[in-house]
Design a protein around this motif. Sequence first.
Motif, PDB file in Angstrom:
ATOM      1  N   ALA C  19       0.837  -1.203   0.000  1.00 18.07           N
ATOM      2  CA  ALA C  19       0.000   0.000   0.000  1.00 18.07           C
ATOM      3  C   ALA C  19       0.865   1.245   0.000  1.00 18.07           C
ATOM      4  O   ALA C  19       0.640   2.188   0.741  1.00 18.07           O
ATOM      5  CB  ALA C  19      -0.953  -0.014   1.185  1.00 18.07           C
ATOM      6  N   GLY C  20       1.909   1.248  -0.822  1.00 17.60           N
ATOM      7  CA  GLY C  20       2.676   2.461  -1.082  1.00 17.60           C
ATOM      8  C   GLY C  20       2.008   3.222  -2.207  1.00 17.60           C
ATOM      9  O   GLY C  20       0.850   2.949  -2.551  1.00 17.60           O
ATOM     10  N   PRO C  21       2.709   4.200  -2.782  1.00 14.51           N
ATOM     11  CA  PRO C  21       2.128   4.973  -3.874  1.00 14.51           C
ATOM     12  C   PRO C  21       1.573   4.081  -4.986  1.00 14.51           C
ATOM     13  O   PRO C  21       0.462   4.334  -5.484  1.00 14.51           O
ATOM     14  CB  PRO C  21       3.308   5.799  -4.384  1.00 14.51           C
ATOM     15  N   ASP C  41      -1.132  -4.756   3.345  1.00 14.21           N
ATOM     16  CA  ASP C  41       0.214  -4.242   3.618  1.00 14.21           C
ATOM     17  C   ASP C  41       0.673  -4.689   5.000  1.00 14.21           C
ATOM     18  O   ASP C  41      -0.099  -4.759   5.949  1.00 14.21           O
ATOM     19  CB  ASP C  41       0.268  -2.714   3.528  1.00 14.21           C
ATOM     20  N   ALA C  42       1.961  -4.949   5.093  1.00  9.91           N
ATOM     21  CA  ALA C  42       2.554  -5.409   6.345  1.00  9.91           C
ATOM     22  C   ALA C  42       2.578  -4.313   7.406  1.00  9.91           C
ATOM     23  O   ALA C  42       2.540  -4.587   8.601  1.00  9.91           O
ATOM     24  CB  ALA C  42       3.975  -5.897   6.091  1.00  9.91           C
ATOM     25  N   GLY C  48       3.221   3.150   2.431  1.00  7.44           N
ATOM     26  CA  GLY C  48       4.513   2.618   2.005  1.00  7.44           C
ATOM     27  C   GLY C  48       5.642   3.490   2.502  1.00  7.44           C
ATOM     28  O   GLY C  48       5.545   4.103   3.567  1.00  7.44           O
ATOM     29  N   ARG C  68       6.090  15.339   3.827  1.00 11.59           N
ATOM     30  CA  ARG C  68       6.086  15.532   2.384  1.00 11.59           C
ATOM     31  C   ARG C  68       5.004  14.698   1.715  1.00 11.59           C
ATOM     32  O   ARG C  68       4.787  13.551   2.041  1.00 11.59           O
ATOM     33  CB  ARG C  68       7.443  15.110   1.817  1.00 11.59           C
ATOM     34  N   HIS C  89      -0.818  -6.926   7.694  1.00  3.74           N
ATOM     35  CA  HIS C  89      -0.892  -8.260   7.084  1.00  3.74           C
ATOM     36  C   HIS C  89       0.364  -8.511   6.268  1.00  3.74           C
ATOM     37  O   HIS C  89       0.569  -7.880   5.233  1.00  3.74           O
ATOM     38  CB  HIS C  89      -2.103  -8.363   6.153  1.00  3.74           C
ATOM     39  N   THR C 159       5.121  -4.260  -3.995  1.00  6.39           N
ATOM     40  CA  THR C 159       5.810  -4.453  -2.718  1.00  6.39           C
ATOM     41  C   THR C 159       7.016  -3.546  -2.515  1.00  6.39           C
ATOM     42  O   THR C 159       7.752  -3.708  -1.539  1.00  6.39           O
ATOM     43  CB  THR C 159       6.245  -5.926  -2.591  1.00  6.39           C
ATOM     44  N   ALA C 161      10.544  -1.555  -2.436  1.00  3.93           N
ATOM     45  CA  ALA C 161      11.965  -1.912  -2.433  1.00  3.93           C
ATOM     46  C   ALA C 161      12.482  -1.839  -1.008  1.00  3.93           C
ATOM     47  O   ALA C 161      11.780  -1.396  -0.105  1.00  3.93           O
ATOM     48  CB  ALA C 161      12.745  -0.955  -3.323  1.00  3.93           C
ATOM     49  N   ASP C 163      16.419  -0.974   1.152  1.00  4.22           N
ATOM     50  CA  ASP C 163      17.744  -0.395   0.943  1.00  4.22           C
ATOM     51  C   ASP C 163      18.729  -1.433   0.445  1.00  4.22           C
ATOM     52  O   ASP C 163      18.609  -2.624   0.741  1.00  4.22           O
ATOM     53  CB  ASP C 163      18.285   0.157   2.266  1.00  4.22           C
ATOM     54  N   GLY C 180      17.417   4.527   4.216  1.00 10.26           N
ATOM     55  CA  GLY C 180      15.956   4.422   4.293  1.00 10.26           C
ATOM     56  C   GLY C 180      15.489   4.180   5.709  1.00 10.26           C
ATOM     57  O   GLY C 180      14.441   4.676   6.123  1.00 10.26           O
ATOM     58  N   GLY C 181      16.274   3.423   6.468  1.00 10.38           N
ATOM     59  CA  GLY C 181      15.902   3.155   7.854  1.00 10.38           C
ATOM     60  C   GLY C 181      15.887   4.428   8.676  1.00 10.38           C
ATOM     61  O   GLY C 181      14.973   4.669   9.474  1.00 10.38           O
ATOM     62  N   HIS C 479       8.129 -14.473   4.511  1.00 15.98           N
ATOM     63  CA  HIS C 479       8.200 -13.940   5.880  1.00 15.98           C
ATOM     64  C   HIS C 479       8.211 -15.111   6.833  1.00 15.98           C
ATOM     65  O   HIS C 479       7.535 -16.111   6.587  1.00 15.98           O
ATOM     66  CB  HIS C 479       6.966 -13.088   6.197  1.00 15.98           C
TER      67      HIS C 479
HETATM   68  C1  FAD Z   1      13.170   2.485   3.944  1.00 18.81           C
HETATM   69  C2  FAD Z   1      12.868   3.328   2.752  1.00 18.81           C
HETATM   70  C3  FAD Z   1      12.507   4.669   2.908  1.00 18.81           C
HETATM   71  C4  FAD Z   1      12.233   5.448   1.797  1.00 18.81           C
HETATM   72  N1  FAD Z   1      11.884   6.753   1.976  1.00 18.81           N
HETATM   73  C5  FAD Z   1      11.664   7.531   0.905  1.00 18.81           C
HETATM   74  C6  FAD Z   1      11.377   8.907   1.050  1.00 18.81           C
HETATM   75  O1  FAD Z   1      11.282   9.385   2.161  1.00 18.81           O
HETATM   76  N2  FAD Z   1      11.223   9.666  -0.041  1.00 18.81           N
HETATM   77  C7  FAD Z   1      11.311   9.134  -1.295  1.00 18.81           C
HETATM   78  O2  FAD Z   1      11.161   9.861  -2.261  1.00 18.81           O
HETATM   79  N3  FAD Z   1      11.560   7.827  -1.469  1.00 18.81           N
HETATM   80  C8  FAD Z   1      11.747   7.025  -0.415  1.00 18.81           C
HETATM   81  N4  FAD Z   1      12.052   5.690  -0.583  1.00 18.81           N
HETATM   82  C9  FAD Z   1      12.072   5.131  -1.934  1.00 18.81           C
HETATM   83  C10 FAD Z   1      10.748   4.373  -2.214  1.00 18.81           C
HETATM   84  O3  FAD Z   1      11.103   3.205  -2.921  1.00 18.81           O
HETATM   85  C11 FAD Z   1       9.779   5.281  -2.947  1.00 18.81           C
HETATM   86  O4  FAD Z   1      10.246   5.485  -4.242  1.00 18.81           O
HETATM   87  C12 FAD Z   1       8.328   4.809  -2.988  1.00 18.81           C
HETATM   88  O5  FAD Z   1       7.822   4.646  -1.706  1.00 18.81           O
HETATM   89  C13 FAD Z   1       8.089   3.566  -3.817  1.00 18.81           C
HETATM   90  O6  FAD Z   1       6.713   3.303  -3.893  1.00 18.81           O
HETATM   91  P1  FAD Z   1       6.118   1.829  -4.059  1.00 18.81           P
HETATM   92  O7  FAD Z   1       4.643   1.950  -4.053  1.00 18.81           O
HETATM   93  O8  FAD Z   1       6.735   1.168  -5.229  1.00 18.81           O
HETATM   94  O9  FAD Z   1       6.634   1.021  -2.804  1.00 18.81           O
HETATM   95  P2  FAD Z   1       6.618   1.326  -1.232  1.00 18.81           P
HETATM   96  O10 FAD Z   1       6.275   2.714  -0.957  1.00 18.81           O
HETATM   97  O11 FAD Z   1       7.877   0.780  -0.734  1.00 18.81           O
HETATM   98  O12 FAD Z   1       5.412   0.421  -0.723  1.00 18.81           O
HETATM   99  C14 FAD Z   1       5.496  -0.979  -0.716  1.00 18.81           C
HETATM  100  C15 FAD Z   1       4.671  -1.504   0.413  1.00 18.81           C
HETATM  101  O13 FAD Z   1       4.592  -2.922   0.268  1.00 18.81           O
HETATM  102  C16 FAD Z   1       4.588  -3.484   1.530  1.00 18.81           C
HETATM  103  N5  FAD Z   1       5.045  -4.870   1.411  1.00 18.81           N
HETATM  104  C17 FAD Z   1       6.186  -5.322   0.843  1.00 18.81           C
HETATM  105  N6  FAD Z   1       6.242  -6.658   0.913  1.00 18.81           N
HETATM  106  C18 FAD Z   1       5.124  -7.055   1.544  1.00 18.81           C
HETATM  107  C19 FAD Z   1       4.611  -8.323   1.921  1.00 18.81           C
HETATM  108  N7  FAD Z   1       5.256  -9.462   1.635  1.00 18.81           N
HETATM  109  N8  FAD Z   1       3.432  -8.378   2.573  1.00 18.81           N
HETATM  110  C20 FAD Z   1       2.742  -7.244   2.848  1.00 18.81           C
HETATM  111  N9  FAD Z   1       3.186  -6.009   2.499  1.00 18.81           N
HETATM  112  C21 FAD Z   1       4.346  -5.922   1.865  1.00 18.81           C
HETATM  113  C22 FAD Z   1       5.510  -2.632   2.348  1.00 18.81           C
HETATM  114  O14 FAD Z   1       5.182  -2.730   3.708  1.00 18.81           O
HETATM  115  C23 FAD Z   1       5.266  -1.250   1.779  1.00 18.81           C
HETATM  116  O15 FAD Z   1       4.348  -0.538   2.562  1.00 18.81           O
HETATM  117  C24 FAD Z   1      12.320   4.903   0.510  1.00 18.81           C
HETATM  118  C25 FAD Z   1      12.667   3.550   0.366  1.00 18.81           C
HETATM  119  C26 FAD Z   1      12.937   2.762   1.469  1.00 18.81           C
HETATM  120  C27 FAD Z   1      13.326   1.328   1.290  1.00 18.81           C
END
Ligand code: FAD
Lengths: 378, 99, 509
Positions: C19-21, C41-42, C48, C68, C89, C159, C161, C163, C180-181, C479
């Motif tokens: 549930a990221g972007p 989402d976990a 995310g 932001r 979840h 899901t 990425a 670090d 990222g942490g 997991h």
């Molecule tokens: C720790 C970290 C911090 C970051 N902070 C920033 C930031 O502040 N600004 C920025 O521009 N970019 C940041 N990024 C980069 C990030 O990748 C973003 O580009 C953006 O959040 C990506 O969007 P997304 O929807 O692809 O994935 P995400 O936003 O990463 O969302 C993925 C979601 O999937 C869930 N997920 C993954 N595997 C499972 C599973 N097996 N079961 C259930 N849920 C699961 C995760 O909990 C997460 O909420 C960060 C990356 C990391 C790793």
Amino acid sequence: MTDVVVVGAGVVGAACAYYAARAGLSVTVLDRGPVAAGTTGAGEGNILVSDKEPGPELELALLSARLWRELAGLGGFEYEAKGGLVVAETSEVLGSLADLAVAQAGAGVEHVPVAAGELPGYEPDLTPDLAGGVYYPQDSQVQPMLAAARLLSGAPGAVLRTGVEVTGLLRDGDRVTGVRTNEGDIPAGAVVNAAGTWSGEVAALAGLDLPILPRRGFILVTEPLGGRLGPPLIRHKVYTAAYVTDVASDSEGLETSAVIEGTPSGTVLIGASRERVGFDRTTSIPVLEALARQAVALFPGLAARRVIRAYCGFRPYCPDHLPVIGADPRAPGLYHACGHEGAGIGLAPATGHLVAGLLAGAAPTLDLSPFRPERFAA
Amino acid sequence: MTRSQEGPHAGRLDGARPVPAFEITVDGRPVPAAPGQTIGAVLHAAGVVSWRTTRVGGRPRGLFCGIGICFDCLVTVNGTPSLRACQTEALPGDRVTTG
Amino acid sequence: MPGSGHEGPGTRDLAIVGAGPAGMAAAVAASRAGLDVVLVDAQARLGGQYFRHAPPGLRAGHPGTPQRGFGRFTRLAEALTGVDVRLGHRVWAVEKAVEKNAERNTAGNAGKAAGNDPGNEADQNPGKDAAAGFIVHCLAGTRDERRVTLRARRLLIATGAHDRPLPFPGWDLPGVLTAGGAQALLKGDLVPAGRTVVVAGTGPFLLPVAAGLAEAGARVAGVFEANGGAGLAPALAVRPGKLAEGAGYLWRLARRRVPYAVRHAVVEAHGGDRLTHVTVARLGRDWTPGARRTIACDALAVGYGFVPQIELATQLGCATEAGGDGEQVVVVDAGMRTSVPGVYAAGEPTGVGGADLAEAEGWIAGRAVAADLGRPVRPAPALSRRRDRLAAFGRAMQDAYPVRDGWKGWLRGDTLVCRCEEVPYARVREALALGATDARSVKLLARPGMGWCQGRVCGYAVARLAGETSPPPRRPVAHPVRLGDLAGLPDRADETQGTANDPAGEEAR
Ligand SMILES: Cc1cc2nc3c(=O)[nH]c(=O)nc-3n(C[C@H](O)[C@@H](O)[C@H](O)COP(=O)(O)OP(=O)(O)OC[C@H]3O[C@@H](n4cnc5c(N)ncnc54)[C@H](O)[C@@H]3O)c2cc1C
Ligand SMILES: Cc1cc2nc3c(=O)[nH]c(=O)nc-3n(C[C@H](O)[C@H](O)[C@H](O)COP(=O)(O)OP(=O)(O)OC[C@H]3O[C@@H](n4cnc5c(N)ncnc54)[C@H](O)[C@@H]3O)c2cc1C
Ligand code: FES
């Protein structure tokens, strides 16, 4: 020219190379992949005499158990003489288990009958709902990948070539005189087919039929226990008597029986499933669930422990569940050391020892006729 | 447990102190926590940066990845072992034991 | 085969993991098109990584806290009405819900889980004739975990990425965090990683991390970018606006007198039982370390890019390929369809490119699923163009911030490569000498990647040390799952709720 080319750097190929080199032969080991990355990389490393009925495989296993004890002196890999505990859920099963143990004793297998009340002395965390069991002190365990790698590095003068795939056999009439590979021809005095589950393909390069097929097995691996996490600490290899029947079964379908043990790295390994599904790696959740159910039934305390990994491998099996060991009369110069199914790690040293003996022209110390390659010919 | 010599250092943004809505304890020592914060964040903010040691080398471990994938931050809370501190929300009265 | 007997009453149209972007946008798009969507989402909160925000109670105590993209996030979150949102979840496995026997014995199936099997392309079909759907195996709750099983006709993997760290002496000292942490700790919990923080690694992400820490009151003792920043021209040609964004961060850092240096890296961390200082070295072209100096700090935020989380995709046999940064990415078509019919991927799993790209891909994926399930969806060429442009930018950024192999020179024999199994570099070298030639065989001989994190943290380093790029992940159990839960013990079965839940796993097959 090298005396011997061994095809396959799994534990069986490594043992063949080790003993052949020790016999003074020059050896080249070829593997299309890295060392120990075939089925050896998926094995648990049990060296069992307990699960075999009296007969040729048990003879091989007893010789092997003795050789592994010796090889442990090479160092560089884990070897644990931990013993195996076979448990029975019902008194009926316990009866047949006891009968088997008596028969095995005739062949030289040591055992100790364990009454239900004595089980906690062996494994404190076992479920109380068991009829009893038999303890086998000769059962032991190695870390198979490192063991294979150390056998190869300990084989005097042997050359290991990874990333080299055997694509054909060099022939002089019927005779096999070397191998053709992606890196050129390698002439050799003898070729040993130790290609595991893929040995049938290598035999086919000589126009021979060797019916070796994959039997898939999954293993669950828990989080590392011990330290502050405390028990259950599993001291021996523990399995249910049903395992013995599964091993020998001809069924195509899924069979699982609990085989549980701890490793020096603190994890608990949980097997074993057996299925004939070709080389399909897709994870089967029902298989993982069945393994978990059986493990928890045996060790209720495991319910709270987490599985952190699972993996599968493909045991090389023959229709009669015996390995193929020896010279192939249909293609002089070609020797087979394959088809060990779920016992290739345990049986590797004896296999290597016997094959090296044949290569060096010595008389075999064991009757090899049950393992002869041409036994499947219609 | 590794603790900062100078005591709590963080848990504040530009001088704004968080309202310590409740407390949890770390080896008996009370530590302020805000609703919704993870146990890892609460400990880190209190200057406690490690709460377990490794099996082989006995090396201290705390937060590393912050998002639940590295398992460095495993913590024992109210007797339950192996919880990820960065993924476990702090609740009033939680007892964290380190070691 | 929509409408086949395998779809029980609890079967949704679409299950989205993440549930990221990307996942949020996809959920909104799909539910607007009339689909019955479950979003899993976990984490405890939506958003995310990019949209990570502090819980309301904590935010209230910090009125001025910058969050932001919060407006964008709130709009997406509000549009999720009608979506079944399952937070907390963790998905540990995904499975095809098809007749097992019928499927298994087909020869074509054999190589699929290898992930890269070219034979997979044979069934690269617009996702319209996906089989009987998918089973999503979850664990719900953190302290009192229980098994929840969801089913859906289509599956979207969003899901994100994690670090990508590199090992160096001392990197396992408490106080060393991934970039990222540190960012997550600040954004989600409003806790700066330390009082005096060094930020290091490579990539544009270091800048917001450093700026955020500085503005949160930490002293940022330096930002060390291992690359030179040359090679940015192609990226900026695609998105000139990003130049201003980068300049903005640099200005914010300069205003707080934060030193910023390119071609420098932290090559060692020091301290007894926690970080006290780091060694920073000037880097040569290949990242071989030159002149060194030490900097006192109590925290280090370090990251060398990101690793797409694709193990759920490889569990199902989706084709992958190496992306520009050497990490495996899921191969998708213009509608975010993977090589496995019925499975889609969006966001970082298709290639790391940032939140804007992730969101665009989410919109596209949600709409594509709806279209593939027969809902009327108008074509959106502008969206596709936007995705292409953002993806090109992402690739150009990866090219501009590569990881050079000179980092291997930072290692000593006793430097841990694998933190979980405590495998030092010397043991990795020994495995290579024994005949290991790739990451998997190094793992078999020396154990890196066999521990808790399953190689997520050390995977890149081990692969590079073995001389290859990262292989597709093989993690049948994504997991950790308790054996009791895996066994589906009856006493846990009672705890699950709802028709879609299938505690014992019996109904699911
Ligand atoms: C720790 C970290 C911090 C970051 N902070 C920033 C930031 O502040 N600004 C920025 O521009 N970019 C940041 N990024 C980069 C990030 O990748 C973003 O580009 C953006 O959040 C990506 O969007 P997304 O929807 O692809 O994935 P995400 O936003 O990463 O969302 C993925 C979601 O999937 C869930 N997920 C993954 N595997 C499972 C599973 N097996 N079961 C259930 N849920 C699961 C995760 O909990 C997460 O909420 C960060 C990356 C990391 C790793
Ligand atoms: C889940 C599971 C658990 C097991 N547990 C145990 C146990 O506890 N105890 C036990 O004794 N056994 C166990 N086994 C069985 C054991 O792993 C095997 O019997 C044994 O590893 C076989 O070893 P091998 O050397 O014959 O084959 P492999 O290890 O498969 O080696 C064969 C090698 O040949 C190479 N090769 C193939 N074709 C070619 C070619 N054309 N050119 C070059 N190289 C080629 C392959 O790359 C491979 O490396 C288990 C098996 C499984 C699947
Ligand atoms: S810090 Fe990595 S799992 Fe918690």
